[in-house]
Scaffold this active site. Structure first.
Site, PDB file in Angstrom:
ATOM      1  N   CYS A 769       0.853  -1.164  -0.008  1.00 12.82           N
ATOM      2  CA  CYS A 769      -0.082   0.048   0.029  1.00 12.82           C
ATOM      3  C   CYS A 769       0.760   1.370   0.068  1.00 12.82           C
ATOM      4  CB  CYS A 769      -0.769   0.136   1.193  1.00 12.82           C
ATOM      5  SG  CYS A 769      -1.790   1.447   1.457  1.00 12.82           S
ATOM      6  N   CYS A 772       0.046   3.297   3.980  1.00 17.11           N
ATOM      7  CA  CYS A 772       0.604   2.678   5.260  1.00 17.11           C
ATOM      8  C   CYS A 772       1.786   1.677   5.133  1.00 17.11           C
ATOM      9  CB  CYS A 772      -0.761   2.061   5.934  1.00 17.11           C
ATOM     10  SG  CYS A 772      -1.524   0.669   5.080  1.00 17.11           S
ATOM     11  N   CYS A 850      30.078 -24.164  -9.805  1.00 18.40           N
ATOM     12  CA  CYS A 850      29.855 -25.218  -8.904  1.00 18.40           C
ATOM     13  C   CYS A 850      28.459 -24.929  -8.603  1.00 18.40           C
ATOM     14  CB  CYS A 850      30.776 -25.295  -7.912  1.00 18.40           C
ATOM     15  SG  CYS A 850      30.552 -26.869  -6.706  1.00 18.40           S
ATOM     16  N   HIS A 861      38.821 -28.234 -10.049  1.00 17.09           N
ATOM     17  CA  HIS A 861      37.448 -28.661  -9.187  1.00 17.09           C
ATOM     18  C   HIS A 861      37.059 -30.057  -9.652  1.00 17.09           C
ATOM     19  CE1 HIS A 861      34.417 -28.605  -6.601  1.00 17.09           C
ATOM     20  NE2 HIS A 861      33.964 -27.454  -6.476  1.00 17.09           N
ATOM     21  N   CYS A 866      33.989 -29.983  -2.779  1.00 19.57           N
ATOM     22  CA  CYS A 866      34.274 -28.491  -2.507  1.00 19.57           C
ATOM     23  C   CYS A 866      35.169 -28.055  -1.586  1.00 19.57           C
ATOM     24  CB  CYS A 866      32.892 -27.573  -2.219  1.00 19.57           C
ATOM     25  SG  CYS A 866      31.523 -27.869  -3.469  1.00 19.57           S
ATOM     26  N   CYS A 910      26.801  -3.645  10.686  1.00 19.65           N
ATOM     27  CA  CYS A 910      25.479  -3.834  11.043  1.00 19.65           C
ATOM     28  C   CYS A 910      25.102  -5.334  10.823  1.00 19.65           C
ATOM     29  CB  CYS A 910      24.505  -3.085  10.364  1.00 19.65           C
ATOM     30  SG  CYS A 910      22.587  -3.362  10.904  1.00 19.65           S
ATOM     31  N   CYS A 915      18.175  -8.930   1.586  1.00 22.55           N
ATOM     32  CA  CYS A 915      18.546  -9.700   0.256  1.00 22.55           C
ATOM     33  C   CYS A 915      18.029  -8.749  -0.770  1.00 22.55           C
ATOM     34  CB  CYS A 915      18.129 -10.894   0.417  1.00 22.55           C
ATOM     35  SG  CYS A 915      18.457 -11.812  -1.227  1.00 22.55           S
ATOM     36  N   CYS A 918      15.404 -11.202  -2.840  1.00 20.07           N
ATOM     37  CA  CYS A 918      14.173 -11.578  -2.464  1.00 20.07           C
ATOM     38  C   CYS A 918      13.477 -10.453  -1.377  1.00 20.07           C
ATOM     39  CB  CYS A 918      14.102 -12.954  -1.963  1.00 20.07           C
ATOM     40  SG  CYS A 918      14.933 -13.160  -0.455  1.00 20.07           S
ATOM     41  N   HIS A 947      15.978 -12.465  17.223  1.00 18.95           N
ATOM     42  CA  HIS A 947      16.422 -13.201  18.446  1.00 18.95           C
ATOM     43  C   HIS A 947      17.601 -13.888  17.895  1.00 18.95           C
ATOM     44  CE1 HIS A 947      13.026 -12.304  20.985  1.00 18.95           C
ATOM     45  NE2 HIS A 947      12.130 -12.274  19.896  1.00 18.95           N
TER      46      HIS A 947
END
Length: 1089
Positions: A769, A772, A850, A861, A866, A910, A915, A918, A947
């Site tokens: 919106c 808000c 990879c 590789h 890995c 920080c 991301c 997403c 948390h």
């Protein structure tokens, strides 16, 4: 000292105020108890509800125990009614307080099971009858709290009195023992033959031993009627007076109130005989102090009661089934609807025993009681039967024919059973002897070959035929009428098959006069000629009628206007259908049929003239064309008038707009009603008045849509004047759009512009919106439901290419959740990879990487895991060795836990990371989500937070490097303190994301390095040490100080209470062990090695 009436009024007023004003329950209960304890009879105590009538009608039983059980049921129902009243007086009324449903099982078992329950609901205000219950009227917005409180208070008081009666704690039970005779006998099971009669009931007991007299309020005399009206107006509680008759302990001349003492005074105003005590108490009220009373001796009282009994004994009768006293004019009982039997009426000789006859149902042969109107088995009505016979002379029943002999007409093979009453009849009878129904036609049975019977049939003896008796004239006439009737019925059936009505068949037979002629054939050949004759006669009669009428008019107008032109004669042409209807009405008489048809035609023309069509010649013509149908003639007359309307409808020209300034306002309203389908004429006038207001910026379509939704003028104005919070312009409600996640509304232009920019330039999670910024679509549940409804809104307002881009981003958002989805480390292109090889080639840039570690693919590789490849790269790649620990931190950078997109960035600074793919917000140290709505129980933190576990970089970044090194040394984990050879010293080269002018570019740290920190700044060296701690899953709790240990226990809700006599070392050791056992390390912390 105040009187009882004043005390009652004072207590009632105080309790009512406490009930509807939200007073204390204790005070209301005390008021109810005070009302219940007042020494007043129910008729004087209760003003709103008919308490005395309810108690009488709901008390049943032949002894005290059964009566108390019935009163207990009444008390339960009053308890439910009390709850209904308390809900209405409560300021916080229930949601569905306006209706009471009949299908509620509690309502049906309590309130609906007693007499007078619904009447109390009507007093509450439930006066509107609905198909499934009762409700308040539509125009009532709130209940009358004062009236409801008064009724509820009386319901509570009556229930309190009944509870005290049942528990035998009532202070004045004599008031109820007077109206319920079975309450006087304290012994359980003692039967009493007392019968309760209402005020209009005067009857005699069935055993003739005792009789009761009730003084009605509405007496037969004129004087009694006037006084009864004043009595009922002065005191509403005295609605009726009940007098009980008990053959054991009540005398017919006893007091009308107490029923115990003899009458000492007779009141001429209220027409009651009272004892001295009741007279003193009853007439002590100021309202009844002026009643005229005369002293009565024992002889006069007995003579007066006998006179009243004799005068009223013939005017009523008592039902033997339900003991209801009915008027002598009533044939059926008003309560149980059983008939009034003369054989047991009150005016017969009481010494002669009653003869109760029974009747047998003619349908099912069930023997029913004499008082039954319907059969108890088949529920068919009682048919006419023969009068009951005297038992001394039993009826002579014809003997049943003896068992038939083989070969006789009564052979068992020819017996038949009635399909309706199952009675066994013999073959000669075509009608059942019991139910008088005809024998059904037997279905043809297949012929079966039977073996010869071993029983030899005896041939029937020859019977000499009897000579037929001479037929009398009545029998011959009846037989002839029957034959003619059957013939007529057959002709009518044949005519109905050919489309001929019964009236036509009957009339044709009367006119033809030949019984052998076929009516259908006669109607085809002869009837058209008769109808033409009727039409000619109608024409002749009409000419004569017109001539007579014109002569009379000329004579009347001769003196006034001699030069007036003569009226043209109108010749009436009748249709054959009209002539046929007149022929049927007249029964075949041609002259009568013509006159009848002419009268009908003139009446129809007059009806059309009343409707506004004054041209009689045209009316006659259209009636002829419509075969005399007024509706068809009206359609023909209206067709020319509707022709302009039809031409306008079927023309290809557009409809002209509605001109609201047209002088004819009714025309505008009719146009609005027809074009916009408004619900009423008043709504059309409301639309017109809104459009004609000065400076009204409304369009016609917006006003019509708003008026369809409501008829409130102020509400419509608010709907038509909505302000957009973005552009601050005023729009009608129909031009505003809102999301389902919030209550904000914006105009359609701002809505389209906001989501167009969000789709083209922003992330899919920014499509919220614009006012808000709701909802929080980090929650996957909100994400799916929100975008499913947003897709419907954007489909209508976005351009096709923008809407296609929105669907593309929405598809990518769904693909991210697929475990096989991979991001290219070269171009950030995402796709689904179904292969099982480590080497993956991007479809966009054609570069390889990879699939497991997401690093650019190198030939070394191949054939290595890995971890083995990373070890080889650290040992053999000089470029990697130059980067030192900065390369290690880049390889162990940030990975989004939601879409698995990798960032070659450090975690310092920080810990809140968003991301770019997403828009998932998480902690870069432990991958726990950041959110504003916390899902953790007992969390008191508001705002955006996460948390963190105790081994997260969020807490360990505050430790000194020496303390982190000590933790690694205690767990035998090696770490670097010197920079690798060939690396740049002095400045930290770790790549990190920075905030610069609202943008987030990736650049080197550039901070000053320190000795012993492996060529890194202190912040990134701590990050390096914490990454080793997390890689080896080392618990930092053993290095906690006492204050840190207590803080961690409180943070993770671990019980830190100290036991009695426990020293400090033991206490902290126990706390440390408990913390490490009950609170595990972070399950989302990166553990790469």
């Amino acid at each position: 000292m105040p009187s009882l009436s004043e005390q009652l009024q004072e207590v009632r007023s105080r309790a009512e105020v406490g009930l509807y004003s939200g007073g204390r329950v204790v005070e209301v209960r005390a008021g109810v108890m005070a009302i219940a304890n007042l020494p007043l009879p129910p008729c004087s105590k209760y003003q709103h509800i008919s308490a005395e009538t309810m108690v009488i009608e709901n008390s049943s039983g032949s002894n005290r125990k059964e009566t108390l059980a019935s009163l207990q049921r009444l008390s339960t129902a009053l308890n439910i009614l009390e709850k209904y009243g308390c809900n209405l007086t409560n300021p916080n009324r229930p949601k569905y307080w306006r209706t009471v449903k009949h299908n509620n099982p509690v309502f049906r078992a309590t309130v609906d099971a007693i007499q007078g329950g619904r009447a109390v609901l009507c007093l509450y205000g439930y006066s509107n009858q609905q198909p499934d219950g009762l409700s308040f009227p539509d125009d009532v917005t709130d209940p009358d709290v004062g009236r409801v409180a008064a009724v509820t208070l009386e319901v509570m008081s009556l229930r309190m009195e009944l509870e005290m009666l049942i528990k035998e704690t009532h202070p004045h039970p004599e008031f109820y023992e007077r109206i319920i005779a079975t309450l006087r006998h304290k012994d359980v099971g003692l039967n009493t033959d007392a019968v309760v009669y209402h005020s209009s009931a005067i009857s005699c007991h069935s055993d003739g031993q005792s009789k009761s007299l009730a003084f009605p309020l509405h007496h037969q005399s004129t004087r009694g009627s006037s006084h009864s009206h004043s009595l009922s107006s002065n005191h509403q509680g005295l609605r009726s007076i009940q007098v009980f008759s008990t053959s054991s302990n009540k005398h017919p001349d006893n007091c009308a109130i107490c029923g115990i003492f003899r009458i000492s005074a007779h009141c001429l105003t209220c027409l009651q005989g009272l004892c001295s005590e009741c007279d003193k108490l009853y007439h002590s009220s100021p309202e009844r102090s002026n009643h005229r009373r005369t002293a009565v001796t024992s002889s006069s009282s007995s003579s007066s009661s006998s006179k009243i009994r004799s005068s009223h004994s013939s005017s009523t009768w008592c039902c033997l089934h339900c003991t209801k006293v009915n008027s002598i004019q009533d044939v059926l009982c008003q309560e149980c609807e059983r008939p009034h039997l003369e054989s047991i009426s009150s005016n017969r000789d009481e010494s002669q025993p009653a003869t109760i006859t029974e009747w047998q149902c003619k349908s099912c042969t069930m023997v029913n009681a004499a008082s039954s109107i319907l059969c108890e088995v088949c529920e068919r009505p009682r048919l006419a039967t023969r009068p009951p016979t005297n038992p001394s002379h039993p009826p002579v029943t014809p003997p049943r024919p003896p068992a038939p002999v083989l070969g006789m007409p009564g052979d068992p093979d020819s017996q038949w059973v009635c399909q309706f009453c199952t009675y066994l009849n013999y073959s000669p009878a075509t009608v059942c002897d019991m139910c008088n129904l005809a024998r059904p036609e037997p279905a043809p049975l297949p012929v079966k070959l039977r073996p010869p019977s071993p029983v030899r049939r005896v041939p029937a003896l020859p019977i000499k035929p009897k000579e037929p008796a001479p037929e009398d004239l009545d029998s011959w006439r009846q037989r002839l009428m029957k034959e003619e009737g059957l013939k007529l019925i057959q002709l009518i059936r044949d005519g109905e098959k050919k489309g001929v009505s019964p009236e036509e068949v009957y009339t044709s037979m009367r006119v033809a006069g030949d019984n052998n002629i076929l009516p259908c054939k006669w109607l085809k050949t002869e009837l058209p000629l008769l109808l033409d004759q009727i039409r000619m006669l109608v024409t002749t009669f009409s000419l004569q009628f017109d001539k007579t009428t014109s002569d009379n008019m000329n004579r009347s107008c001769e003196a006034s206007d001699e030069d007036a032109p003569a009226e043209t004669e109108c010749t009436i042409q009748l249709s054959r259908a009209e002539a046929k209807q007149g022929w049927l009405t007249a029964g075949g008489d041609l002259e009568r049929a013509a006159r009848q048809a002419l009268r009908d035609r003139l009446a129809k023309v007059k009806e059309l003239c009343v409707l506004g069509f004054t041209d009689e010649a045209l009316c006659h013509e259209v009636l002829r064309q419509s075969c005399g149908e007024v509706r068809g003639a009206l359609a023909l007359l209206q067709r020319p008038l509707l022709e302009p309307f039809h031409n306008r409808i079927w023309s290809e020209k557009a409809e002209p707009p509605v001109d609201i300034h047209h002088p004819d306002k009714q025309r505008i309203c009719r146009r609005l009603l027809a074009v916009y389908d408004l619900p009423s004429w008043g709504r059309c006038e409301l639309v017109l008045s809104l459009l004609l207001e000065h400076s009204a910026p409304y369009s016609l379509e917006d006003v019509v849509q708003a008026v369809r939704e409501s008829h409130d003028r102020e509400f419509i104005k608010r709907v038509l004047a909505k302000e957009c919070p973005i552009c601050l312009s005023v729009f009608p409600h129909s031009k505003m759009q809102s999301l389902t996640s919030c209550q904000c509304s914006v105009c359609c232009g701002c809505f389209q512009q906001h989501f167009t920019i969000a789709v083209r330039d922003k992330h899919i999670r920014d499509m919220v919106c614009p006012v808000c910024w709701e909802p929080n679509i980090n929650d996957p549940e909100h994400l799916n439901s929100y975008f499913s409804t947003l897709d419907i809104q954007l489909r209508e307002c976005l351009e096709p290419e923008v809407y296609e881009l929105f669907h593309k981003k929405l598809t990518e958002q769904a693909l991210i959740k697929d475990p096989k989805f991979l991001w290219c480390c070269h171009c950030s292109y995402g796709f689904i990879y179904d292969g099982d090889q480590l080497k993956v080639t991007c479809f966009q840039c054609r570069n390889s990487f990879c699939a497991q570690c997401k690093k650019p693919w190198e030939s070394q590789h191949t054939g290595l895991s890995c971890e083995q490849y990373q070890s080889w790269k650290r040992e053999n790649d000089p470029e990697y060795q130059k980067q030192g620990l900065a390369g290690y931190l880049r390889d162990n950078g940030i990975t989004c836990p939601n879409c698995r997109f990798q960032y070659a960035l450090s975690k310092g600074g920080c810990m809140h990371f968003c991301c770019s793919q997403c828009r998932y917000q998480f902690c870069s140290g432990c991958n726990n989500p950041f959110h504003t709505t916390c899902a953790v129980d007992e969390c008191s933190v508001s705002g955006l937070h996460a948390h963190h576990p105790r081994d997260c970089l969020f807490y360990l970044r505050d430790w000194e490097p020496s303390r982190l090194q000590a933790l690694l040394q205690n767990n035998d984990v090696a770490f670097n303190t010197e920079p690798p050879p060939g690396t740049q010293t002095g400045l930290c080269g770790v790549i990190e994301q920075k905030d610069e002018g609202g943008q987030q570019p990736d650049s080197a740290c550039g901070a000053q390095t320190q000795n012993g920190h492996a060529g890194l700044c202190e912040k990134h060296y701590r990050e390096y040490l914490v990454s080793l701690i997390n890689s080896h899953s080392i618990d930092p709790a053993p290095l906690y100080s006492s204050s840190e240990l207590l803080l961690a226990c409180r943070r993770y809700k671990v019980d830190d209470s100290r036991r009695d006599g426990e020293d400090g070392f033991t206490y902290y050791s126990r706390l440390l062990e408990k913390l490490m056992v009950e609170v595990p390390l972070g399950d989302k912390v990166p553990r790469k090695k």
